[in-house]
Design a protein around this motif. Structure first.
Motif, PDB file in Angstrom:
ATOM      1  N   GLN A  28      44.851  29.409   6.691  1.00 23.27           N
ATOM      2  CA  GLN A  28      44.841  29.095   7.746  1.00 23.27           C
ATOM      3  C   GLN A  28      43.953  29.541   8.705  1.00 23.27           C
ATOM      4  O   GLN A  28      43.718  30.841   8.985  1.00 23.27           O
ATOM      5  N   ALA A  29      42.928  28.579   9.148  1.00 24.53           N
ATOM      6  CA  ALA A  29      41.693  28.997  10.015  1.00 24.53           C
ATOM      7  C   ALA A  29      42.126  28.931  11.307  1.00 24.53           C
ATOM      8  O   ALA A  29      43.024  27.823  11.895  1.00 24.53           O
ATOM      9  N   SER A  30      41.879  29.773  12.337  1.00 29.95           N
ATOM     10  CA  SER A  30      42.005  29.562  13.897  1.00 29.95           C
ATOM     11  C   SER A  30      40.873  30.198  14.485  1.00 29.95           C
ATOM     12  O   SER A  30      40.224  30.930  13.941  1.00 29.95           O
ATOM     13  N   GLY A  31      41.159  30.239  15.847  1.00 29.96           N
ATOM     14  CA  GLY A  31      39.917  30.993  16.549  1.00 29.96           C
ATOM     15  C   GLY A  31      38.872  30.067  17.371  1.00 29.96           C
ATOM     16  O   GLY A  31      38.250  30.508  18.198  1.00 29.96           O
ATOM     17  N   GLY A  32      38.844  28.788  16.892  1.00 25.81           N
ATOM     18  CA  GLY A  32      37.860  27.874  17.317  1.00 25.81           C
ATOM     19  C   GLY A  32      38.290  27.646  18.782  1.00 25.81           C
ATOM     20  O   GLY A  32      39.301  27.933  19.400  1.00 25.81           O
ATOM     21  N   GLY A  33      37.262  27.021  19.326  1.00 23.56           N
ATOM     22  CA  GLY A  33      37.533  26.484  20.787  1.00 23.56           C
ATOM     23  C   GLY A  33      36.040  26.276  21.682  1.00 23.56           C
ATOM     24  O   GLY A  33      34.870  26.069  20.911  1.00 23.56           O
ATOM     25  N   LEU A  34      36.033  26.129  22.951  1.00 25.26           N
ATOM     26  CA  LEU A  34      34.717  26.069  23.712  1.00 25.26           C
ATOM     27  C   LEU A  34      34.217  27.455  24.190  1.00 25.26           C
ATOM     28  O   LEU A  34      34.769  28.332  24.527  1.00 25.26           O
ATOM     29  N   ALA A  35      33.038  27.445  23.919  1.00 23.67           N
ATOM     30  CA  ALA A  35      32.177  28.586  24.189  1.00 23.67           C
ATOM     31  C   ALA A  35      30.897  28.191  24.810  1.00 23.67           C
ATOM     32  O   ALA A  35      30.471  27.010  24.816  1.00 23.67           O
ATOM     33  N   GLN A  36      30.079  28.845  25.607  1.00 21.54           N
ATOM     34  CA  GLN A  36      29.163  28.902  26.406  1.00 21.54           C
ATOM     35  C   GLN A  36      28.137  29.227  25.344  1.00 21.54           C
ATOM     36  O   GLN A  36      28.111  30.174  24.849  1.00 21.54           O
ATOM     37  N   THR A  37      26.630  28.397  25.632  1.00 28.39           N
ATOM     38  CA  THR A  37      25.519  29.134  24.990  1.00 28.39           C
ATOM     39  C   THR A  37      25.359  30.572  25.240  1.00 28.39           C
ATOM     40  O   THR A  37      25.485  31.094  26.500  1.00 28.39           O
ATOM     41  N   GLY A  38      25.047  31.255  24.197  1.00 24.89           N
ATOM     42  CA  GLY A  38      24.994  32.781  24.422  1.00 24.89           C
ATOM     43  C   GLY A  38      26.258  33.399  24.111  1.00 24.89           C
ATOM     44  O   GLY A  38      26.347  34.713  24.107  1.00 24.89           O
ATOM     45  N   GLY A  39      27.384  32.717  24.165  1.00 19.85           N
ATOM     46  CA  GLY A  39      28.774  33.431  24.086  1.00 19.85           C
ATOM     47  C   GLY A  39      29.022  33.837  22.693  1.00 19.85           C
ATOM     48  O   GLY A  39      28.265  33.631  21.683  1.00 19.85           O
ATOM     49  N   SER A  40      30.458  34.140  22.724  1.00 18.40           N
ATOM     50  CA  SER A  40      30.902  34.616  21.252  1.00 18.40           C
ATOM     51  C   SER A  40      32.285  33.964  21.004  1.00 18.40           C
ATOM     52  O   SER A  40      33.128  33.709  21.871  1.00 18.40           O
ATOM     53  N   LEU A  41      32.508  34.011  19.580  1.00 18.87           N
ATOM     54  CA  LEU A  41      33.916  33.399  19.390  1.00 18.87           C
ATOM     55  C   LEU A  41      34.259  34.466  18.027  1.00 18.87           C
ATOM     56  O   LEU A  41      33.343  34.461  17.026  1.00 18.87           O
ATOM     57  N   ARG A  42      35.382  34.541  17.787  1.00 13.76           N
ATOM     58  CA  ARG A  42      35.793  35.339  16.486  1.00 13.76           C
ATOM     59  C   ARG A  42      36.923  34.181  15.767  1.00 13.76           C
ATOM     60  O   ARG A  42      37.950  33.912  16.498  1.00 13.76           O
ATOM     61  N   LEU A  43      36.412  33.755  14.458  1.00 10.09           N
ATOM     62  CA  LEU A  43      37.158  33.015  13.835  1.00 10.09           C
ATOM     63  C   LEU A  43      37.908  33.924  12.811  1.00 10.09           C
ATOM     64  O   LEU A  43      37.629  34.869  12.471  1.00 10.09           O
ATOM     65  N   SER A  44      39.247  33.197  12.588  1.00 10.89           N
ATOM     66  CA  SER A  44      40.224  34.132  11.500  1.00 10.89           C
ATOM     67  C   SER A  44      40.489  33.099  10.454  1.00 10.89           C
ATOM     68  O   SER A  44      40.974  31.926  10.681  1.00 10.89           O
ATOM     69  N   CYS A  45      40.721  33.761   9.519  1.00 10.45           N
ATOM     70  CA  CYS A  45      41.326  32.993   8.107  1.00 10.45           C
ATOM     71  C   CYS A  45      42.524  33.821   7.490  1.00 10.45           C
ATOM     72  O   CYS A  45      42.050  34.689   6.829  1.00 10.45           O
ATOM     73  N   ALA A  46      43.503  33.372   7.711  1.00  8.76           N
ATOM     74  CA  ALA A  46      44.837  34.014   7.282  1.00  8.76           C
ATOM     75  C   ALA A  46      45.247  33.294   5.996  1.00  8.76           C
ATOM     76  O   ALA A  46      45.374  32.229   6.024  1.00  8.76           O
ATOM     77  N   ALA A  47      45.260  34.127   4.630  1.00 12.70           N
ATOM     78  CA  ALA A  47      45.652  33.600   3.547  1.00 12.70           C
ATOM     79  C   ALA A  47      47.163  34.159   3.301  1.00 12.70           C
ATOM     80  O   ALA A  47      47.617  35.118   3.725  1.00 12.70           O
ATOM     81  N   SER A  48      47.723  33.231   2.805  1.00  5.52           N
ATOM     82  CA  SER A  48      49.043  33.245   2.482  1.00  5.52           C
ATOM     83  C   SER A  48      49.366  32.870   0.784  1.00  5.52           C
ATOM     84  O   SER A  48      48.688  31.827   0.433  1.00  5.52           O
ATOM     85  N   GLY A  49      49.967  33.536   0.025  1.00  8.58           N
ATOM     86  CA  GLY A  49      50.556  33.239  -1.216  1.00  8.58           C
ATOM     87  C   GLY A  49      49.358  33.778  -2.292  1.00  8.58           C
ATOM     88  O   GLY A  49      49.707  33.576  -3.340  1.00  8.58           O
TER      89      GLY A  49
END
Length: 123
Positions: A3-24
């Motif tokens: 399950q990937a999450s954390g995407g969204g809108l960022a400005q140039t030069g900005g930061s985001l952190r994506l997560s990938c939660a594994a189950s099973g």
């Protein structure tokens, strides 16, 4: 399941952190990777981290800007993205490949995929 999450809108030069939660399944048993796919383009390798976390690889354009890491207790893999550029706009996918691979950027060698999370970087 991934399950990937954390995407969204960022400005140039900005930061985001994506997560990938594994189950099973435990991320300790897989090479974990991130890929991305921009509109009308192929799915490209971004980064990977091997089964024990000791080996990481990055696509050339991500080196120094993106960092892949993992939290075993949370069974989660992260992608920290800094210095974002509009060319980073894409759907980002996490994936799992057999642990026998220390590294592979070939998407066909990844057996399991998350659903993707959209990252949009504005100019």
């Amino acid at each position: 399941q991934l399950q990937a999450s954390g995407g969204g809108l960022a400005q140039t030069g900005g930061s985001l952190r994506l997560s990938c939660a594994a189950s099973g399944r435990s991320i300790n048993n897989y090479l974990m990777g991130w890929f991305r796919q921009a509109p009308r383009k192929e799915r490209d390798f971004v980064a990977s981290i091997n089964w024990n976390g000791g080996t990481t690889y990055y696509a050339d354009s991500m080196k120094g800007r993106f960092t892949i890491s993992r939290a075993i207790a949370k069974n989660t893999v992260y992608l920290q993205m800094n210095s974002l550029d509009p060319e980073d706009t894409a759907v980002y996918y996490c994936a799992a490949a057999p642990m026998t691979y220390a590294y592979t950027k070939n998407p066909t060698q990844y057996n399991y995929w998350g659903q993707g999370t959209l990252v949009t970087v504005s100019a």
